[in-house]
Design a protein around this motif. Structure first.
Motif, PDB file in Angstrom:
ATOM      1  N   SER A  52     111.393  12.345  79.426  1.00  0.00           N
ATOM      2  CA  SER A  52     111.530  11.114  78.633  1.00  0.00           C
ATOM      3  C   SER A  52     110.618  11.146  77.410  1.00  0.00           C
ATOM      4  N   ARG A  55     112.517  13.240  74.801  1.00  0.00           N
ATOM      5  CA  ARG A  55     113.684  12.552  74.226  1.00  0.00           C
ATOM      6  C   ARG A  55     113.261  11.428  73.276  1.00  0.00           C
ATOM      7  N   GLN A  56     112.211  10.722  73.642  1.00  0.00           N
ATOM      8  CA  GLN A  56     111.756   9.643  72.748  1.00  0.00           C
ATOM      9  C   GLN A  56     111.097  10.207  71.486  1.00  0.00           C
ATOM     10  N   ASP A  59     113.837  10.994  69.125  1.00  0.00           N
ATOM     11  CA  ASP A  59     114.357   9.789  68.475  1.00  0.00           C
ATOM     12  C   ASP A  59     113.401   9.286  67.392  1.00  0.00           C
ATOM     13  N   GLU A  60     112.101   9.353  67.669  1.00  0.00           N
ATOM     14  CA  GLU A  60     111.140   8.901  66.663  1.00  0.00           C
ATOM     15  C   GLU A  60     111.175   9.780  65.412  1.00  0.00           C
ATOM     16  N   HIS A 195     108.201   0.017  80.389  1.00  0.00           N
ATOM     17  CA  HIS A 195     109.198   1.025  80.011  1.00  0.00           C
ATOM     18  C   HIS A 195     110.572   0.420  79.794  1.00  0.00           C
ATOM     19  N   ALA A 198     115.326   3.806  77.940  1.00  0.00           N
ATOM     20  CA  ALA A 198     115.292   5.269  77.791  1.00  0.00           C
ATOM     21  C   ALA A 198     114.595   5.909  78.999  1.00  0.00           C
ATOM     22  N   THR A 223     104.697   7.453  77.851  1.00  0.00           N
ATOM     23  CA  THR A 223     105.662   8.482  77.435  1.00  0.00           C
ATOM     24  C   THR A 223     105.775   8.591  75.925  1.00  0.00           C
ATOM     25  N   THR A 224     105.112   7.709  75.203  1.00  0.00           N
ATOM     26  CA  THR A 224     105.132   7.790  73.736  1.00  0.00           C
ATOM     27  C   THR A 224     103.699   7.782  73.232  1.00  0.00           C
TER      28      THR A 224
END
Ligand code: FAD
Length: 506
Positions: A52, A55-56, A59-60, A195, A198, A223-224
């Motif tokens: 995750s 994937r994030q 996207d960022e 969360h 995503a 996760t970010t």
């Protein structure tokens, strides 16, 4: 063709390395390879975290205008082949992963496919390879952390006075990190990310796609980058003052205590260790409520141990992975996976790991690794277990911690095994109070297994350990026990324990 930053899954920092220098609009390569995740029964939370976060991050980067080629594939080979089909002539530029030989393996792979790859220095650490080697000065057979740590403090200026001395007069306040909190103490507030979809989707996908171990609900790790920064901020703001005194304490049903909980984010690159170090130092300098044993205690880990482990691993591989100087060959007891044991310290700790993929340092060292060492578990198997079950586990950091610090497998930096009987666990925890076993008994029914195993371990490894001057006092006790006949009774007790373990009744 162009030079294209290839961002590995453990390098998710937008401002560091080739990606950090590539302007928005640039092409960026990411490969989500799945095959590694099928090799072991990884903790559900570890796979959810890695996938995750990747994937994030993709996207960022896209939101910032990067042209991200995100390839999902079973293996890196497959992912790279697809990339070169689409963009023949490109040269991916990757920061070297700290895992053994990963740089040259990647280069070989790309060479076989017929492309080019550029592997550059990993900028996600505080120290460079060259700096460490300069410090080691040609002596690459054994390393001492304390000396490296002081060198890092001097070089970086962290917690240093203007005339180059350690703030407070001492380099290391380890002996002020060993209090146990009073009964009314409750751990400081913790930040937990909220969360979104995503992460929920990835968690669900991991559950279906892989054979995982551990609880698969209630995923709580950052996760970010934004979430990782919040963990750091909350740590400095609320948790740091109490980190120092209770750093080595263990409490039932208190998995986090005042720990930083930063390793999962650091090891994925969501935070650069400098960001953590400077935030902690700034908090210490600007506030009155942070004692020096807290600031020094955590900076020692980040500036010292974490960097040290990475470089020691680099020098001691490939031998380190299979090192076993005590010749320990027993399999790992089943209760490391099931949690089913009457030993309360182990049951509580395995439960913590099962629930969240995390236990703090002293649980890892003085419960899980200590027991395994006393039992005679093969270091490589314990390393595999840690690698699978922890959210922060990567080969470069798990291996020196487990094989060397935890099990004294190699002797490349440890000067003696970290082993103890029940008295240490009792002093630093509240586990023994509720335990089925008696912490003060060595032999007989319901005597704590740590005790007889401890003496048996010393007797068993006498040839190797007796000459170690740091063990001298312990061997005088072994002599006393041998003379009094207690050692024979201890060995019988150990035989019984081994039978109990085989029957799943330990
Ligand atoms: P804190 O105790 O609050 O420490 C702050 C930071 O210092 C950590 O986030 C971590 O980045 C760093 N740090 C502290 N000690 C070490 C160390 N010995 N080696 C490297 N970094 C350190 N750490 C991992 O990151 N991954 C592992 O797989 C891992 N396996 C371990 C296995 C054993 C047997 C032992 C004894 C230790 C292991 N460690 C590992 C080191 C340490 O226990 C964890 O880094 C720490 O518990 C992480 O929790 P925290 O962020 O709350 O740490």
């Amino acid at each position: 063709g162009q030079r294209v930053p290839w961002v590995l899954g453990t390098q998710l920092h937008p401002e560091v390395g080739p990606l950090g220098r590539a302007p928005a609009g640039s092409r960026v390569l990411m490969i989500e390879a799945r095959e590694f995740a099928r090799r072991r029964p990884y903790h559900h939370d570890k796979l959810t975290l890695v996938f995750s976060a990747m994937r994030q991050f993709r996207d960022e980067l896209r939101e910032r205008g990067y042209d991200v080629e995100y390839i999902t594939a079973e293996t890196f080979r497959e992912g790279l082949s697809r990339y070169f089909e689409r963009h023949p002539g490109d040269t991916p530029v990757a920061m070297r992963s700290p895992s053994y030989r990963s740089g040259s393996r990647m280069a070989e792979l790309v060479g076989e496919i017929g492309g080019d790859l550029d592997v550059v220095d990993n900028e996600l650490f505080v120290s460079t390879r060259r700096a460490f080697d300069e410090w080691a000065n040609g002596d690459t057979d054994s390393f001492r952390h304390e000396s490296f740590y002081r060198w890092m403090r001097r070089r970086s200026g962290v917690l240093l006075t203007d005339d180059g001395n350690p703030v407070g007069g001492e380099w290391n306040l380890d002996d002020e990190n060993q209090e146990f909190p009073p009964p009314e103490w409750s751990p400081p507030e913790r930040y937990e990310p909220d969360h979104g979809e995503a992460v929920r989707e990835t968690s669900e996908w991991v559950r279906e796609e892989f054979e995982t171990w551990g609880a698969d609900e209630g995923f709580r790790w950052p996760t970010t980058r934004e979430q990782a920064r919040n963990v750091l901020e909350q740590f400095c703001e609320r948790r740091l003052p109490e980190f120092g005194p209770y750093q080595d304490a263990m409490r039932s049903r208190d998995w986090a205590m005042a720990h930083a909980l930063l390793s999962p984010a650091l090891n994925l690159g969501l935070l650069h260790p400098w960001e953590a170090i400077t935030a902690i130092e700034e908090a210490y300098e600007s506030r009155e409520d942070i004692p020096l044993n807290s600031a020094e205690g955590v900076l020692r880990q980040l500036l010292g141990w974490r960097e040290f482990m990475r470089h020691v691993y680099r020098h001691a591989m490939p031998e380190l992975a299979t090192a076993n100087q005590l010749g320990a060959e027993r399999p790992l007891p089943e209760f490391y996976w099931s949690g089913e044991t009457e030993m309360n310290c182990l049951a509580e700790t395995v439960e913590d790991v099962h629930e969240r993929g995390y236990a703090h340092h002293i649980q890892r060292l003085m419960v899980l690794a200590n027991f395994a060492t006393l039992w005679g578990v093969e270091p490589r198997e314990l390393n595999e277990w840690f690698h699978a079950t922890y959210v922060d586990a990567y080969h470069w950091v798990t291996t020196p911690n487990v094989v060397e610090m935890g099990q004294y497998g190699h002797g490349v930096f440890a000067t003696k095994p970290y082993v103890s009987s029940a008295s240490y666990v009792d002093r630093m925890s509240d586990y023994c109070g509720d335990c089925h076993y008696y912490k003060t008994k060595d032999t007989g029914d319901r005597a704590c297994p740590f005790n007889s195993l401890y003496w048996d371990f010393l007797a068993r490894n006498e040839e190797q350990l007796r000459g170690n001057h740091r063990m001298g006092l312990m061997y005088s006790h072994v002599d006393d026990k041998r003379e009094s006949g207690d050692l024979a009774a201890i060995r019988e007790r150990v035989d019984d324990l081994r039978e109990m373990a085989d029957a799943g009744e330990l």
